[in-house]
Structures are given as structure tokens and as C-alpha cells.
Design a protein around this motif. Structure first.
Motif, short mmCIF file in Angstrom:
data_model
loop_
_atom_site.label_atom_id
_atom_site.label_comp_id
_atom_site.label_asym_id
_atom_site.label_seq_id
_atom_site.Cartn_x
_atom_site.Cartn_y
_atom_site.Cartn_z
N ARG A 1 8.18 22.29 -4.96
CA ARG A 1 8.99 21.83 -3.81
C ARG A 1 9.53 23.03 -3.02
NH1 ARG A 1 11.33 16.64 -6.27
NH2 ARG A 1 10.19 15.06 -5.09
N ALA A 2 9.95 24.05 -3.72
CA ALA A 2 10.44 25.25 -3.02
C ALA A 2 9.34 25.87 -2.17
CB ALA A 2 10.97 26.27 -4.03
N TYR A 3 8.14 25.94 -2.74
CA TYR A 3 6.99 26.46 -1.98
C TYR A 3 6.68 25.56 -0.78
CZ TYR A 3 2.14 27.68 -0.91
OH TYR A 3 0.99 28.03 -0.25
N SER A 4 6.69 24.25 -1.02
CA SER A 4 6.37 23.31 0.05
C SER A 4 7.41 23.36 1.16
CB SER A 4 6.28 21.88 -0.53
OG SER A 4 5.99 20.95 0.48
N ASN A 5 8.69 23.48 0.79
CA ASN A 5 9.75 23.55 1.80
C ASN A 5 9.61 24.79 2.67
OD1 ASN A 5 10.87 21.17 0.88
ND2 ASN A 5 12.43 22.16 -0.37
N LYS A 6 9.30 25.92 2.04
CA LYS A 6 9.09 27.15 2.83
C LYS A 6 7.87 27.00 3.73
CE LYS A 6 11.25 31.08 0.58
NZ LYS A 6 11.05 32.49 0.15
N LEU A 7 6.82 26.41 3.18
CA LEU A 7 5.61 26.22 3.96
C LEU A 7 5.87 25.29 5.15
CD1 LEU A 7 2.58 26.91 4.09
CD2 LEU A 7 2.13 24.89 2.70
N ALA A 8 6.64 24.23 4.91
CA ALA A 8 6.98 23.29 5.99
C ALA A 8 7.79 23.97 7.08
CB ALA A 8 7.73 22.10 5.43
N GLU A 9 8.74 24.79 6.68
CA GLU A 9 9.57 25.51 7.65
C GLU A 9 8.74 26.45 8.50
OE1 GLU A 9 13.34 28.64 7.72
OE2 GLU A 9 12.93 27.46 5.93
N ILE A 10 7.86 27.20 7.85
CA ILE A 10 7.00 28.13 8.59
C ILE A 10 6.04 27.35 9.49
CG2 ILE A 10 5.16 29.84 8.33
CD1 ILE A 10 6.56 30.74 5.75
N GLY A 11 5.51 26.23 8.98
CA GLY A 11 4.62 25.40 9.80
C GLY A 11 5.32 24.90 11.05
N GLY A 12 6.60 24.52 10.91
CA GLY A 12 7.37 24.10 12.07
C GLY A 12 7.53 25.22 13.08
N ARG A 13 7.76 26.42 12.61
CA ARG A 13 7.89 27.58 13.51
C ARG A 13 6.57 27.87 14.22
NH1 ARG A 13 9.58 31.99 9.53
NH2 ARG A 13 9.05 33.31 11.32
N VAL A 14 5.47 27.78 13.48
CA VAL A 14 4.16 28.01 14.10
C VAL A 14 3.91 26.98 15.20
CG1 VAL A 14 1.67 27.95 13.70
CG2 VAL A 14 3.15 29.11 12.05
N GLN B 1 6.09 25.18 16.93
CA GLN B 1 7.03 25.22 18.05
C GLN B 1 7.01 26.54 18.80
OE1 GLN B 1 8.88 22.73 19.19
NE2 GLN B 1 8.16 21.30 17.64
N SER B 2 6.36 27.55 18.29
CA SER B 2 6.38 28.87 18.93
C SER B 2 5.60 28.85 20.24
CB SER B 2 5.79 29.93 18.00
OG SER B 2 6.58 30.10 16.86
N THR B 3 6.22 29.41 21.27
CA THR B 3 5.55 29.56 22.57
C THR B 3 5.49 31.03 23.00
OG1 THR B 3 7.66 29.20 23.69
CG2 THR B 3 6.26 27.26 23.33
N LEU B 4 6.25 31.87 22.34
CA LEU B 4 6.28 33.30 22.66
C LEU B 4 5.43 34.07 21.66
CD1 LEU B 4 10.07 33.72 23.45
CD2 LEU B 4 8.22 33.11 25.00
N ARG B 5 4.87 35.16 22.15
CA ARG B 5 3.92 35.91 21.32
C ARG B 5 4.60 36.49 20.07
NH1 ARG B 5 1.30 38.78 25.21
NH2 ARG B 5 2.74 40.54 25.13
N ASN B 6 5.80 37.05 20.25
CA ASN B 6 6.41 37.69 19.10
C ASN B 6 6.85 36.69 18.03
OD1 ASN B 6 8.64 36.65 20.50
ND2 ASN B 6 9.99 38.26 19.75
N GLU B 7 7.40 35.52 18.44
CA GLU B 7 7.82 34.55 17.44
C GLU B 7 6.62 33.90 16.75
OE1 GLU B 7 10.31 31.79 19.50
OE2 GLU B 7 8.66 30.68 20.41
N LEU B 8 5.50 33.80 17.47
CA LEU B 8 4.30 33.26 16.85
C LEU B 8 3.72 34.22 15.82
CD1 LEU B 8 2.17 31.10 16.56
CD2 LEU B 8 1.01 32.00 18.59
N THR C 1 16.48 27.94 12.09
CA THR C 1 17.21 27.07 11.17
C THR C 1 16.98 25.61 11.52
OG1 THR C 1 18.92 28.77 10.92
CG2 THR C 1 19.47 26.55 10.19
N VAL C 2 17.02 25.31 12.81
CA VAL C 2 16.79 23.94 13.26
C VAL C 2 15.39 23.49 12.88
CG1 VAL C 2 16.52 22.49 15.31
CG2 VAL C 2 18.47 24.00 15.12
N MET C 3 14.40 24.39 13.04
CA MET C 3 13.04 24.05 12.62
C MET C 3 13.01 23.75 11.12
SD MET C 3 10.77 26.86 14.69
CE MET C 3 10.77 26.97 16.47
N GLY C 4 13.77 24.55 10.36
CA GLY C 4 13.85 24.30 8.92
C GLY C 4 14.50 22.96 8.62
#
Length: 873
Positions: free
Chosen positions: A259-272, A274-281, A635-638
Motif C-alpha cells: 500500500r505504501a508503494y501504491s500510494n507513492k505511485l498514485a501520487e506520482i501518477g497524479g503529478r505526471v 496534471q503536469s503542464t510545465l516542463r520542469n514539473e513533468l 500535496t493536493v495531487m497526493g
């Protein structure tokens, strides 16, 4: 019969309650996923828009500063040129005054024309700044103490409701633990970072630290390995690992880790996603590769193949390698050496692109444009090229020879050569920055600069490093990168859904004991309050009005001040020229103008403070604001990904389990009613029979001689008769009668035990209901609806969210779980407990009464047989 019917009605009500609990679980899942969707589509988007605008504002502030410097230089130069063309030696006093007036008039036109360009820059700046400040002002208004308390209560309520459902489904779901082998496989790979098929204590400790699992951190890992390492080689095999994960000292270890792995993966997936800028992507992709490489090298290699291909630009790849450097130097725990690993894969896939990315990294202009700090450029280049040098195979080494932008000196390696070039490029860039800062103004321009800016250029000090990084980091990602991000996010979403379902099947719960939506909500509030506090002076009710007023007055005010200074300079310069020709009157006039000049400067309206003070302060604050805002956005993405992961599992699992249990419960009590209805009918018939109806009990019949069956029908009758011999000859058989009576008593006792069990179940249900009583949102429909509408109002600040109406959601979706429990438990308890107890008592009394009457009539028959003249009294 009526009592058994009451028991049936009560338990059908309980079955209905179970089904309604499933509906409530589905309702809360809908609220959670709707909340997650709203946060992702509106809140994150709003934060991204404001962050992007603030980043762009920094660039426009710098343009406005440069524009003011250019204006001062242009107006000063034009004024000096006009004054140089005036020959005062042949002019009378009247002609001199006329010449002053005409020069001032000409300069007014010049100033107005130049200021029109400044106005364009100001308008472009305000087009970005105004909506960003207005949105921030709206957030400041929404983040009141009351709203924050409601948000925290809402997060707590969702947590409690979800935990209640988890407790129930964990006990009722028959599939719990059925996928142990899948869990063993997936979690073993998380621990086995080397991919060798063995696990040591250091790897267990690393996972415990990376995922904040205290039960396997520190010396505990050594203890576990020592306990389950059968051959004492310090390594755990698959079989030894399978024994270790069920150790009582590390409860729910597999579920916690996955679950810890999945939660981190989900958070990163949300960032990927929602990212529109080159550096955040690139940051999100870097974090993704660092995470999955610790579990699934095949997937890391697969994604690297995308990067090495034409799916992303070389510039994007260069940004990614800088992120690998940042990860290696950062404080986060890395399960693998991600930079070296991905470099190895890329060299094998596309060595040319790998070296082209290194050539980007060594370019300081690129480095600054991407928002990176050039103080770290040389170190980043050395580390990245060092990975290239140590990559297996000849591909990258050959590519360095062919495409490298520098040739190593004798005895020098490639990484050192690239590092030296990076250092040299940084020094050249600094020299260029310094040369642009040393330009001095003279003549009228110096008067303007002193009067307006205190003697320094508006852009003095060169490019602010933090501001440049923030502005450079705001570059939008190109279409190719966004398509790549969408595909990667979709893959991540599928993986997360699979892991969450796997954990739910194994544990019977939709989240771990330490998973908390409320904690995520509080973290989001804390980060949001941080950047809002910095913006209070600019976006607060008074600050926003001040900024807008200063912006409106800026151009006209500065134009007026410039005209005042230019007019004074024209007067002083012309009188100085006349004084130089020996005109004593002109000398006195010059002294008067010079003495009055300071008063003219003091009387200026000070509109330039919009640039020097307001925008200057904003320029200083915005880099921190953007950083805090991006942190809040992450954090909101998380929050969104965590809520979505938990609620999706809850929405799928709990309703299905509750509906299944409700169906079984209906069937069970239907069978119960059918059995005891038949049993009651039999006892009723027996009561009538024992009282003489339907022939009544008779003395034993004389033995009938045996006659062999003659046909098929007779044989069937003989078979049935033999099977029913005991029942058919019970008329006077004491043993058979009392056996049947004891059986009836056992069944009555069973019925009584069932009633006791029912009482216990009702007590458990009442316990759940009592535990809910203090959670008013899931107890009172009015409170629930009010909370939903407040939450909707809050989200409306960020956009038109929640497509479905929340007004009737509490009742339609049955969100008031505790109200469901308390209302339906009352009806269920009333019918079930009273009906079960009365059924037990009445059934037992009927058995006793029937037994007494049976014995009475049997004795009467015996007496009649013995004494034919016997008559009953």
C-alpha cells in the motif's frame, strides 16, 4: 407462528440494513471520487494557473524594469540632444523662455510616446497579475478558520466512515487472504532492489526508511533475517521471506509495504497527469523512475525506451538527467542508483541522444533558461557524464568520441573535461551579466535615474537568481512530452488499481490502518496557508485594492514625474549655458532653479514606487510563493490520488460484499422461517392428535403376520413402510415418544440459543451505532447536507466543481450511515429479540402441554384395555 414471523421480519430488516450499508459505502465512495475528481480537475488546475501566472509575472516585472531603464535613457538622450542644439548666446530673455517652452513641449511628446510603450508592458503584466491576485484573494477569503475546521472535520468524517466499512467487510468478506501468492510475489520484488532473488537486512531497512514503516527499520531487520534465515547466509529466499512476513511482530507487513508503494505511485501518477510545465513533468518522471526501478526493472527499462526514442525531445531528456542529479544529492531515500541505471539503458537504446543531452547540460544559457541554478551546473555535468563513462558496452563511449563538444586533455577523463567546460561557460555567463550591470547614465538620464530610482537602474543587480529559476521553471511542456505524460499516467493508474485491489482482497480493507485522508487534508491546508500568508500584503482585501490603484496610476504618475524632472533639467541647463556666457542674471536664475530642484523631486507623486516597492517586493516574494504553491499543488495531487485509490476500492468492494451478505442473510432466515413454520405445524398437529383428534394415540396393535409383496407397487410400499416403521408404531412406544419429545426440546433449545445470538448481533450493531453517535455528519441528514454544501462552496472558489447536486446527496446516497444503523437496528431489535424469545417460550410450553396430554390419553387407553368398563371422569 406469529413469533417466528416477527423474527423473520426483524432479520429481513437487518438484511435490508446490510444492503443499505452497501449503498452508503457506494455513496461515500462517490463523494470521495467526486471530491478527488474536483480536486484534480479544478483545484490543481487553478493552482497551476496561478503558479504559472506568478512565474510569468516575474519575467514581465523584469521586462518592465528594463523598460523603465530604457525610457530613462531614451528621454534623457532626447532631452540632451535637444539642449545641445540650442545656441543661447544670440537669444534674448524672451526668446530663451520661448525656446524653453518649445523644448518642453517637444519633450512632452517624446515622454508620452515612450511611456505608451511602458503602458503596454504594464498592461501585459497586469493581465497576468490581476487574475492571479484575484484568485489568491478569493482563497484568502475562503481559508477562514471556520472553513478550515469544516475541511478538517470533513476529512475526519470520510476517514471514519471508510474505516467503519473496512471493519465490517474485513469480517464478512470470504475472499480475504485468497491471493497470498500474488502478495508474496509483489512485495518480495519491492524488498529485492538488486533483482537477484534474495533479500538482506540492509534492503529491508531501506524499504522501512523509504516507506516510513517503523516495524522493519533499524535493528528489527537484522532480527528478522537472523530468525528466518535457515542456512545462516544472511540472505532470505522466497520461502524464508514467506515465513518472515507472517511474523507476529510485523503485523500486516505485506499489505503495509504494497500500500505504501501504491500510494507513492498514485501520487506520482497524479503529478505526471496534471503536469503542464516542463520542469514539473521531468521532476515527476524522475520520481517515477526512481520508485519503480526499486521494484520492477523491466518497467523502468520500458519507460526508458520511450525517453530514448523520439517520444520526448532531447531537451526534455537533458532536464531529466538534471533531476537524476538532484535526486542523488537530495534528502530522499533512493532504493537504486537511478541516474546510473537509466543512463545504462539509454546508452544501449540511443547513445547519440544520450550525448546530445549531455551537450545541453554543459550549456549555461540552456541551464538558466530551464530554471536551474548555474552554481550546480559543473557538479551536475560531472556526475551525469560520469554515468555515461561507466555505462557498459561501447555505445556511449563511441558516441562521446563522435558527438562530444569537448576533447579531454591528456590523462583527463570525459567527466572532468565536461566539468571544466561547464565551469568556463558559467564564468562567461557571469561576465555578461556583470557587464550589463555596469552601464552608467549621464546628463538628463542621470537626473531622471536619481529622482525616480534613487541613483540605481531599475534592473540593477542583474537577474535575480531565484526569480530567474522560477521564471525558467515555468516553461510549458511541448505536445510530445504531454502525450508521453498521458500514456505514462494511464499506465500508472492501471498499476495502482491492480495493487489496491490486491491489497483489498488480501486484507479485506480499502486502506491501511495508518492511511488517513484527514492527515492529507491537513497537510494541504498547511501548505496552502504558507503561500497565502506571503501574499497577504498583495492579495488581501486592502492589499489588492492598493496594488490595483497603484497600477492604474503608474503610467500617468511616472509620466508626470518625468515631465517635471525634464522641465527642471531644461530650465537649469539653459540657464547654466547663459551663465557660462557671462550673464549674471542667468547665473542667479540657475541657482534659483537648482535650489528648487530638490523641492520638485520631493513633490513628485511617487508613482514609480509601484515598480520599486510593490513589484520589487512581489518579485522577492514570488519565487517562495511559487515554490510553496507548487508544494501545495503536489500535496493536493497526493490528496486526490489517495482519496481516489481508497474510495475506488471501497466503492467496488463494500457494496458487493454487503449485497452478497444481505442475500445470504435473507436466504438463511428464509430457511429458518420455513423450518420452524413446518416444525410448529407438526407440533400443532401433534397437539390435536394427542387430544384424540385424527384417531389419537392407540394401544399397540397385534402383530400382523408377514406377507410377501407381489408386485412393484407392493415392494415400494414395503420399502416406505420399513423406513417409517418407527414413526408408524409410535402409538404406545414410550421410548419413541420421549425421543421425539427430547428432539423437540433440543430444537427449542437451539431456537433459544439463536435468540441469544441475535441479541448479541443486535448488541454489536448497537455498538457500531453508538460509535457513530458523535459523528454528526453521518448521523444527522441536516448536518450532512450543510457540510456538503459548505464543501461545495469551498470548491466553487477554484471552479465549477461537482457536476452532481449535493443538496440531496446525503439522503439519496444514504451517507448518514449511523442514522441507517440506529433507525433500522431499532426495528430489527424490536421484532427479532421479542419474536425469538417468545417463540422459544411458546414452543417449549406447547411441547410440555402436548406431552402431558399424550400421557393422559395413553394411560386412558391402557386402562380401557385392562378394564373394559373404565370410564373417564
Amino acid at each position: 407462528m406469529s413469533c417466528h414471523l416477527a423474527v423473520l421480519i426483524g432479520n429481513l430488516a437487518t438484511a435490508s440494513m446490510l444492503k443499505n450499508m452497501g449503498t452508503s459505502a457506494s455513496g461515500w465512495a462517490d463523494v470521495g471520487t467526486g471530491m478527488s475528481s474536483s480536486i484534480s480537475s479544478e483545484l490543481v488546475t487553478a493552482m497551476a494557473n496561478v503558479s504559472n501566472k506568478f512565474g510569468d509575472v516575474l519575467g514581465y516585472v523584469q521586462d518592465l524594469e528594463t523598460g523603465i531603464d530604457t525610457m530613462i535613457s531614451a528621454v534623457g538622450g532626447a532631452t540632451d540632444t535637444a539642449l545641445e542644439q540650442i545656441d543661447v548666446s544670440s537669444l534674448t530673455s524672451q526668446q530663451v523662455e520661448e525656446k524653453k517652452a518649445s523644448t518642453k513641449t517637444a519633450m512632452l511628446k517624446v515622454v508620452h510616446k515612450v511611456m505608451s510603450k511602458i503602458e503596454e508592458l504594464k498592461d501585459m503584466l497586469m493581465e497576468l497579475l490581476s487574475p492571479a491576485l484575484n484568485q489568491t484573494s478569493a482563497w484568502l477569503g475562503q481559508f477562514s478558520e471556520k472553513i478550515i475546521d469544516y475541511l478538517e472535520e470533513f476529512g475526519t468524517t470520510v476517514d471514519r466512515a471508510q474505516k467503519i466499512f473496512d471493519q465490517i467487510t474485513a469480517q464478512l468478506d470470504s475472499s480475504v487472504g485468497s491471493n497470498t501468492q500474488d502478495m508474496l510475489y509483489d512485495t518480495f520484488n519491492i524488498f529485492d532492489q538488486s533483482g537477484e532473488g534474495l533479500i538482506d537486512a540492509a534492503e529491508i531497512q531501506l524499504v522501512g526508511t523509504a516507506y516510513c514503516i517503523s516495524s522493519i527499520s533499524g535493528s528489527k531487520a537484522d532480527t528478522l533475517v537472523e530468525k528466518y534465515d535457515e542456512n545462516k547466509d544472511g540472505l532470505l529466499t522466497h520461502e524464508e521471506y514467506a515465513a518472515m512476513v507472517f511474523d507476529e511482530s510485523v503485523p500486516d507487513l505485506m499489505t503495509s509495504v504494497l500500500r505504501a508503494y501504491s500510494n507513492k505511485l498514485a501520487e506520482i501518477g497524479g503529478r505526471v497527469e496534471q503536469s503542464t510545465l516542463r520542469n514539473e513533468l521531468t521532476e515527476a518522471v524522475g520520481d517515477y523512475l526512481a520508485l519503480v526501478a526499486g521494484k520492477n526493472l523491466t518497467k523502468a527499462q520500458w519507460v526508458t525506451g520511450w525517453i530514448a526514442s523520439d517520444r520526448v525531445t532531447t531537451r526534455f531528456a537533458a532536464d531529466l538527467w538534471y533531476q537524476f542529479y538532484a535526486l542523488e544529492k537530495g534528502d530522499d531515500v533512493l532504493l537504486v542508483e537511478i541516474g546510473s541505471l537509466i543512463t545504462n539503458y539509454t546508452c544501449a537504446d540511443n547513445a547519440t541522444k544520450m550525448i546530445e543531452a549531455m551537450n545541453y547540460l554543459v550549456n549555461t544559457t540552456y541551464f538558466v533558461d530551464e530554471g536551474f541554478n548555474y552554481d550546480y551546473q559543473a557538479a551536475a555535468v560531472k556526475m551525469a557524464v560520469g554515468w555515461v563513462e561507466t555505462a557498459p558496452g561501447p555505445w556511449c563511449k563511441d558516441a562521446l568520441q563522435e558527438f562530444g563538444v569537448v576533447t579531454p586533455k591528456a590523462g583527463q577523463n570525459w567527466s572532468s573535461a565536461y566539468q571544466d567546460l561547464a565551469k568556463a561557460n558559467v564564468e562567461i555567463y557571469k561576465d555578461i551579466e556583470a557587464s550589463s550591470d555596469t552601464e552608467e547614465v549621464q546628463g538628463t538620464a542621470s537626473y531622471l535615474q536619481n529622482a525616480l530610482l534613487g541613483g540605481e537602474a531599475a534592473s540593477a543587480g542583474g537577474t535575480d537568481t531565484a526569480a530567474a529559476q522560477t521564471a525558467g521553471g515555468g516553461q510549458p511542456a511541448v505536445t510530445r512530452s504531454l502525450v508521453f505524460a498521458a500514456d505514462l499516467a494511464a499506465n500508472v493508474s492501471t498499476a495502482v488499481e491492480g495493487y489496491n485491489d490486491e491489497c483489498a482482497t488480501f486484507s479485506g480493507t480499502s486502506s491501511g490502518s495508518i492511511d488517513s485522508i484527514a492527515t492529507k487534508v491537513k497537510e494541504f491546508i498547511k501548505n496552502t496557508e504558507s503561500f497565502l500568508e506571503l501574499m497577504q500584503d498583495y492579495a488581501g482585501s486592502t492589499g489588492l485594492k492598493k496594488v490595483m490603484q497603484e497600477a492604474d496610476e503608474f503610467v500617468l504618475g511616472v509620466e508626470s514625474d518625468v515631465n517635471s524632472v525634464v522641465g527642471a533639467v531644461i530650465d537649469m541647463t539653459i540657464e547654466q549655458q547663459r551663465c557660462d556666457t557671462g550673464n549674471e542674471t542667468a547665473c542667479l536664475q540657475y541657482q534659483t532653479y537648482a535650489a528648487n530642484y530638490d523641492e520638485i523631486v520631493l513633490d513628485m507623486n511617487g508613482a514609480i514606487t509601484f515598480l520599486t516597492s510593490t513589484l520589487g517586493g512581489l518579485k522577492t516574494a514570488l519565487p517562495t510563493v511559487v515554490t510553496d504553491l507548487n508544494t501545495a499543488k503536489s500535496t493536493v495531487m497526493g490528496v486526490a490520488s489517495t482519496i481516489n485509490s481508497i474510495m475506488q476500492v471501497l466503492g467496488i468492494k463494500a457494496p458487493a460484499v454487503m449485497t452478497e451478505i444481505s442475500g445470504y442473510y435473507n436466504i438463511l432466515w428464509g430457511v429458518y422461517f420455513g423450518f420452524f413454520a413446518a416444525f410448529t405445524c407438526m407440533i400443532t398437529f401433534y397437539a390435536f392428535w394427542s387430544n384424540g383428534f385424527f384417531g389419537g394415540p392407540q394401544p399397540d396393535a397385534d402383530d400382523v403376520p408377514y406377507q410377501a409383496p407381489t408386485g412393484f407397487t407392493d415392494r415400494v410400499k414395503m420399502l416406505c413402510g420399513s423406513c417409517m416403521a418407527c414413526c408408524g408404531s409410535v402409538t404406545s412406544s414410550h421410548m419413541c415418544f420421549w425421543s421425539m419429545l427430547l428432539l423437540g426440546q433440543v430444537l427449542t433449545l437451539l431456537l433459544f440459543i439463536i435468540s441469544i445470538v441475535i441479541c448479541l448481533l443486535i448488541g454489536i450493531q448497537a455498538f457500531f451505532s453508538a460509535g457513530c453517535s458523535k459523528i454528526y455528519v453521518i448521523t444527522d441528514t441536516t448536518v450532512c447536507t450543510g457540510m456538503m454544501n459548505i464543501f461545495k462552496t469551498f470548491l466553487f472558489t477554484f471552479g465549477d466543481t461537482f457536476s452532481s447536486s449535493l443538496d440531496d446527496m446525503c439522503s439519496d446516497k444514504k451517507l448518514t450511515l449511523c442514522k441507517i444503523l440506529s433507525d433500522e437496528i431499532a426495528a430489527s431489535a424490536l421484532y427479532t429479540i421479542i419474536g425469538a424469545l417468545l417463540a422459544s417460550v411458546f414452543t417449549f410450553e406447547m411441547l410440555l402441554d402436548s406431552a402431558c396430554k399424550h400421557e393422559k390419553i395413553r394411560c386412558t387407553h391402557l386402562l380401557k384395555n385392562e378394564f373394559p368398563n373404565y370410564k373417564e371422569d
